[in-house]
Enzyme design. Sequence first.
Site, mmCIF file in Angstrom:
data_model
loop_
_atom_site.group_PDB
_atom_site.id
_atom_site.type_symbol
_atom_site.label_atom_id
_atom_site.label_comp_id
_atom_site.label_asym_id
_atom_site.label_seq_id
_atom_site.Cartn_x
_atom_site.Cartn_y
_atom_site.Cartn_z
ATOM 1 N N GLU A 171 7.459 5.984 3.670
ATOM 2 C CA GLU A 171 7.613 7.479 3.991
ATOM 3 C C GLU A 171 8.793 7.478 5.220
ATOM 4 O OE1 GLU A 171 4.662 6.229 3.360
ATOM 5 O OE2 GLU A 171 3.562 7.916 2.711
ATOM 6 N N GLU A 212 -2.499 5.862 0.088
ATOM 7 C CA GLU A 212 -3.574 7.031 0.308
ATOM 8 C C GLU A 212 -4.706 7.216 -0.735
ATOM 9 O OE1 GLU A 212 -0.672 9.848 1.180
ATOM 10 O OE2 GLU A 212 -1.233 9.801 3.247
HETATM 11 C C1 1HE Z 1 9.328 8.156 -9.516
HETATM 12 C C2 1HE Z 1 8.621 7.630 -8.221
HETATM 13 C C3 1HE Z 1 8.244 8.701 -7.303
HETATM 14 C C4 1HE Z 1 9.229 5.931 -9.462
HETATM 15 N N1 1HE Z 1 8.462 9.965 -7.621
HETATM 16 N N2 1HE Z 1 9.450 9.413 -9.798
HETATM 17 N N3 1HE Z 1 7.332 6.744 -2.722
HETATM 18 C C5 1HE Z 1 8.132 5.645 -2.797
HETATM 19 O O1 1HE Z 1 9.090 5.632 -2.113
HETATM 20 C C6 1HE Z 1 8.184 4.847 -3.948
HETATM 21 C C7 1HE Z 1 9.336 5.169 -4.983
HETATM 22 N N4 1HE Z 1 9.293 4.199 -6.208
HETATM 23 C C8 1HE Z 1 9.620 2.842 -5.952
HETATM 24 O O2 1HE Z 1 9.910 2.500 -5.055
HETATM 25 C C9 1HE Z 1 10.049 2.219 -7.492
HETATM 26 O O3 1HE Z 1 9.957 3.141 -8.609
HETATM 27 C C10 1HE Z 1 8.459 1.239 -7.744
HETATM 28 C C11 1HE Z 1 8.896 0.158 -6.854
HETATM 29 C C12 1HE Z 1 7.405 1.860 -7.745
HETATM 30 C C13 1HE Z 1 8.961 0.767 -9.167
HETATM 31 O O4 1HE Z 1 10.160 0.182 -9.392
HETATM 32 P P1 1HE Z 1 10.740 0.057 -10.911
HETATM 33 O O5 1HE Z 1 12.052 -0.671 -10.735
HETATM 34 O O6 1HE Z 1 9.667 -0.398 -11.817
HETATM 35 O O7 1HE Z 1 10.977 1.545 -11.422
HETATM 36 P P2 1HE Z 1 12.092 2.728 -11.044
HETATM 37 O O8 1HE Z 1 13.405 2.390 -11.988
HETATM 38 O O9 1HE Z 1 12.290 2.799 -9.676
HETATM 39 O O10 1HE Z 1 11.173 3.988 -11.514
HETATM 40 C C14 1HE Z 1 11.239 4.273 -12.905
HETATM 41 C C15 1HE Z 1 10.900 5.644 -13.010
HETATM 42 O O11 1HE Z 1 9.776 6.264 -12.286
HETATM 43 C C16 1HE Z 1 12.054 6.440 -12.556
HETATM 44 O O12 1HE Z 1 12.402 7.623 -13.302
HETATM 45 P P3 1HE Z 1 13.286 7.911 -14.474
HETATM 46 O O13 1HE Z 1 13.231 9.026 -15.090
HETATM 47 O O14 1HE Z 1 14.602 7.563 -13.964
HETATM 48 O O15 1HE Z 1 13.078 6.655 -15.553
HETATM 49 C C17 1HE Z 1 11.757 6.881 -11.158
HETATM 50 O O16 1HE Z 1 12.508 8.129 -10.888
HETATM 51 C C18 1HE Z 1 10.294 7.196 -11.376
HETATM 52 N N5 1HE Z 1 9.493 7.163 -10.099
HETATM 53 N N6 1HE Z 1 8.651 6.364 -8.191
HETATM 54 C C19 1HE Z 1 8.974 10.204 -8.686
HETATM 55 N N7 1HE Z 1 7.755 8.137 -6.170
HETATM 56 C C20 1HE Z 1 1.352 13.658 0.512
HETATM 57 S S1 1HE Z 1 2.728 12.771 1.216
HETATM 58 C C21 1HE Z 1 2.765 11.183 0.442
HETATM 59 C C22 1HE Z 1 4.290 10.517 0.708
HETATM 60 C C23 1HE Z 1 4.526 9.354 -0.138
HETATM 61 O O17 1HE Z 1 3.941 9.069 -1.201
HETATM 62 S S2 1HE Z 1 6.167 8.790 0.180
HETATM 63 C C24 1HE Z 1 5.950 7.505 -0.944
HETATM 64 C C25 1HE Z 1 7.071 7.761 -2.052
#
Ligand code: 1HE
Length: 268
Positions: free
Chosen positions: A142, A122
């Site tokens: 989502e 977005e």
């Molecule tokens: C996060 C987020 C997040 C990572 N919010 N903390 N978005 C998603 O569903 C995507 C969610 N994220 C992922 O699928 C993966 O993190 C990635 C593919 C982006 C990257 O993977 P990777 O293996 O490099 O990293 P990771 O181990 O999953 O995450 C590393 C850290 O980033 C980890 O935190 P830590 O404190 O445990 O080290 C994760 O929690 C953090 N992290 N993504 C919070 N999204 C207005 S409505 C909009 C609606 C949406 O956007 S829905 C889509 C949400």
Amino acid sequence: MPQEASSHSYEKLALEQRDNGVCIVTLNRPSKRNALDAATIEELIRFFSGARGNGVKAVVLAGAGDHFCAGLDLVEHWKEDRSPDDFMHVCLRWHEAFNKMEYGGVPIIAALQGAVVGGGLELASAAHVRVMDQTTYFALPEGQRGIFTGGGATIRVSDMIGKYRMIDMILTGRVYQGQEAVDLGLAQYITEGSSFDKAVELADKVAQNLPLTNYAICSAISHLNNMSGMDAAYAEAVVAGVVNTQPAARERLEAFANKTAARVRPNS
Ligand code: 1HE
């Protein structure tokens, strides 16, 4: 750099204002994959509200680390246990930020790498030009997370790729990458090397256009697209009346008339 745009007052964004008017705006939470928390959205609003007034001629919007942006900060959202009213207002702040970007009149070139997902897509879709590289992938997770888009995907992503492809992405979690993503319209450029370098090259180029011309391109076109055909044609004429008679354009027109301006040639 004027006080308002001073990089010292930003914590979630890193700003680098260059001499040619290009500002590099980097989402700077790589440890959280640049997930969009409320504070980041507020900084985006602040930066893009002031960009034109602060003399920014073009923006490269980038993400630090291997991923452009992981979308909504799901952990913040979960911890805050928001009410419907709370989250509606979160979304309204996202719209404030992204509308400031799309309609603000300053060209924004997004440099995309790794994940451009959910709210990250977005955000990218509020830029005017998107450059991806071989690592970039797009998705709307989502559906799998039990939530819905709230940052304009139903408008801008639908606009880019069509309503039914957008529905498929959010329904099934389908991922697009590579040339297919460009062919669909998710990005206009794909690079073999760094998307950032290409985005800077494009920003350097567009920063040489007259600011009022860029304003029309990066504000009026979006507004005109929201109007009926008749009204859009009328408003386009008004905008062209202002832009095409600006004193600064006369020098460029004179150069064309005197045959000193570059001609438009096919790519070699
Ligand atoms: C996060 C987020 C997040 C990572 N919010 N903390 N978005 C998603 O569903 C995507 C969610 N994220 C992922 O699928 C993966 O993190 C990635 C593919 C982006 C990257 O993977 P990777 O293996 O490099 O990293 P990771 O181990 O999953 O995450 C590393 C850290 O980033 C980890 O935190 P830590 O404190 O445990 O080290 C994760 O929690 C953090 N992290 N993504 C919070 N999204 C207005 S409505 C909009 C609606 C949406 O956007 S829905 C889509 C949400």
